[in-house]
Each structure stands twice: as structure tokens, then as C-alpha cells.
Design an enzyme around this catalytic site. Structure first.
Site, PDB file in Angstrom:
ATOM      1  N   CYS A  84       0.839  -1.197   0.000  1.00 40.93           N
ATOM      2  CA  CYS A  84       0.000   0.000   0.000  1.00 40.93           C
ATOM      3  C   CYS A  84       0.878   1.253   0.000  1.00 40.93           C
ATOM      4  O   CYS A  84       1.595   1.500  -0.958  1.00 40.93           O
ATOM      5  CB  CYS A  84      -0.987  -0.041   1.160  1.00 40.93           C
ATOM      6  SG  CYS A  84      -2.330   1.183   0.996  1.00 40.93           S
ATOM      7  N   HIS A 118      -3.743  -4.705  -0.320  1.00 40.92           N
ATOM      8  CA  HIS A 118      -3.331  -5.315   0.948  1.00 40.92           C
ATOM      9  C   HIS A 118      -3.446  -6.837   0.841  1.00 40.92           C
ATOM     10  O   HIS A 118      -4.534  -7.390   1.029  1.00 40.92           O
ATOM     11  CB  HIS A 118      -4.228  -4.826   2.095  1.00 40.92           C
ATOM     12  CG  HIS A 118      -3.968  -3.424   2.506  1.00 40.92           C
ATOM     13  ND1 HIS A 118      -3.037  -3.086   3.457  1.00 40.92           N
ATOM     14  CD2 HIS A 118      -4.520  -2.259   2.090  1.00 40.92           C
ATOM     15  CE1 HIS A 118      -3.030  -1.776   3.631  1.00 40.92           C
ATOM     16  NE2 HIS A 118      -3.915  -1.250   2.810  1.00 40.92           N
ATOM     17  N   GLU A 163      -2.454  -8.992   2.963  1.00 36.46           N
ATOM     18  CA  GLU A 163      -2.786  -9.521   4.294  1.00 36.46           C
ATOM     19  C   GLU A 163      -4.278  -9.412   4.607  1.00 36.46           C
ATOM     20  O   GLU A 163      -4.763 -10.036   5.561  1.00 36.46           O
ATOM     21  CB  GLU A 163      -1.955  -8.811   5.369  1.00 36.46           C
ATOM     22  CG  GLU A 163      -2.420  -7.438   5.778  1.00 36.46           C
ATOM     23  CD  GLU A 163      -2.061  -6.318   4.816  1.00 36.46           C
ATOM     24  OE1 GLU A 163      -2.327  -5.147   5.150  1.00 36.46           O
ATOM     25  OE2 GLU A 163      -1.512  -6.608   3.729  1.00 36.46           O
TER      26      GLU A 163
END
Length: 212
Positions: A80, A184, A186
């Protein structure tokens, strides 16, 4: 293997640590140069403003550490804002120099033709040239974005994934052992975990000098 997650005071980085640990990876949030340079993998996360982040990286003496890590070919992943910081400059913070690990500019997403800025939500990926992060990840897979600014890389050959949100967004890049994602991983469920596994599979290329 160990992963150093660079801690420069950015918000919401625990999710990256939790994702690493869910993959069975030893992970540490750190700003210690020796720990960072001794890691098998390095992640530069980020939530916030470009200028503030560069000020913090400078204050903690991390700019040269990051550049040294890149020079030593340690597998490095920007996420990001971490992606944006790896480039030269951003319209978000005029006059602030980025890390300049890669060449390109960070531009604001135009308001025209989109629901809203920032873009928050899931978008699909297209592959101009599929990179190592996306091995086993089908084109059209959805990942999670939260951003108001996007990358336009100067060297188009490093762009490995793109998405559309009013404009064409360079969503992921790869050059040597430097990787970055505007989205992202994750927070991108199974697809994101596969991308992170692929990153962890990248090994440092130790170059030996021929002394003969």
C-alpha cells in the site's frame, strides 16, 4: 526464516505480522538496522500520508537501511503506502522525495468516473506480465484496496499486475528482489495468503565475487 516488518510508526501493521505468523513465519516489528538487514525477508507496510511516512523513516534512520537492503538483494515487499514510498515522489506531498528504489510517480485517483475516492474495496487484477508473486493466482482474482493515490511506473516492464478504477492502476511491481503491491495481501483472504507465500519463497541471491 525470519521476516522483518519495518516499524516506523505507521498504523494498522499488526495485520501484516499476524498474516506472517499464520503462514508459520517468524516475524518481528522492528526499526533496528541489524535486525532488518539480517532478515531473510523485509516488508515495508504503510497506512497514512506519503510525506509523514518519509519524515518518520528519515527520523528513525531507516532510509539508508532500506536502500542498503535493496542493494544487498534481500527480498523486499512494499504494501500500500509502502509501495508508494519505494518510488520517487507523490502528488500527495509535493516536494517530498521518496526512497527512489524504483522510478515512477504517485498520482491522485481522479474523481471523475468513480464512485468515490478513496477506493475502498475489492478489485480484480490483470497481468501485463505475470510476476513471481502471482504464481498460482489466476488473472481476475480479487484483492482488497484502500487508497486515494496510485502508481504510474516509468519502467513499464516492472509492472506485473494492474487494476481499473477510473484509470489504469499499476497494482503490483517486481524488479529483481524488489516487490510491491498497492493492495493489501494480508487483507485479501486466500488469494492474499497465496501472494505472501510466493513472496516468502523468494530467496536472497548472494553474489560471490570471482577472486581468480
Amino acid at each position: 526464516m525470519s521476516t522483518a516488518i519495518i516499524d516506523y510508526g505507521a498504523g494498522n501493521i499488526k495485520s501484516v505480522e499476524n498474516a506472517m505468523r499464520s503462514l508459520g513465519q517468524e516475524a518481528v516489528l522492528t526499526r533496528d538496522p541489524q535486525t532488518i538487514l539480517g532478515a531473510d525477508h523485509i516488508i515495508l507496510p504503510g497506512v497514512g500520508a506519503f510525506g509523514d511516512a518519509m519524515e518518520r523513516l528519515t527520523r528513525y534512520g531507516l532510509v539508508e537501511v532500506i536502500r542498503q537492503a535493496a542493494a544487498e538483494d534481500i527480498p523486499f515487499l512494499g504494501i500500500c503506502l509502502g509501495l508508494q514510498l519505494m518510488f520517487d515522489e507523490s502528488e500527495e506531498s509535493p516536494g517530498v522525495k521518496g526512497l527512489s528504489l524504483l522510478e515512477g510517480k504517485i498520482l491522485r485517483i481522479p474523481d471523475e468516473g468513480v464512485r468515490k475516492v478513496p477506493q475502498i474495496g475489492w478489485n480484480d487484477l490483470q497481468y501485463p506480465a505475470k510476476g513471481r508473486l502471482f504464481a498460482g493466482v489466476d488473472e481476475g482474482a480479487y484483492v482488497y484496496f484502500v487508497h486515494s493515490y496510485y502508481l504510474r511506473a516509468k519502467d513499464r516492464s516492472i509492472v506485473k499486475a494492474q487494476t481499473q478504477y477510473g484509470v489504469t492502476i499499476d497494482a503490483s511491481v517486481e524488479k529483481g528482489n524488489l516487490f510491491a503491491c498497492q493492495f493489501h495481501p494480508e487483507k485479501s483472504e486466500a488469494v492474499g495468503m497465496k501472494i505472501l507465500r510466493n513472496f516468502l519463497a523468494v530467496q536472497r541471491q548472494d553474489q560471490e565475487v570471482d577472486k581468480c
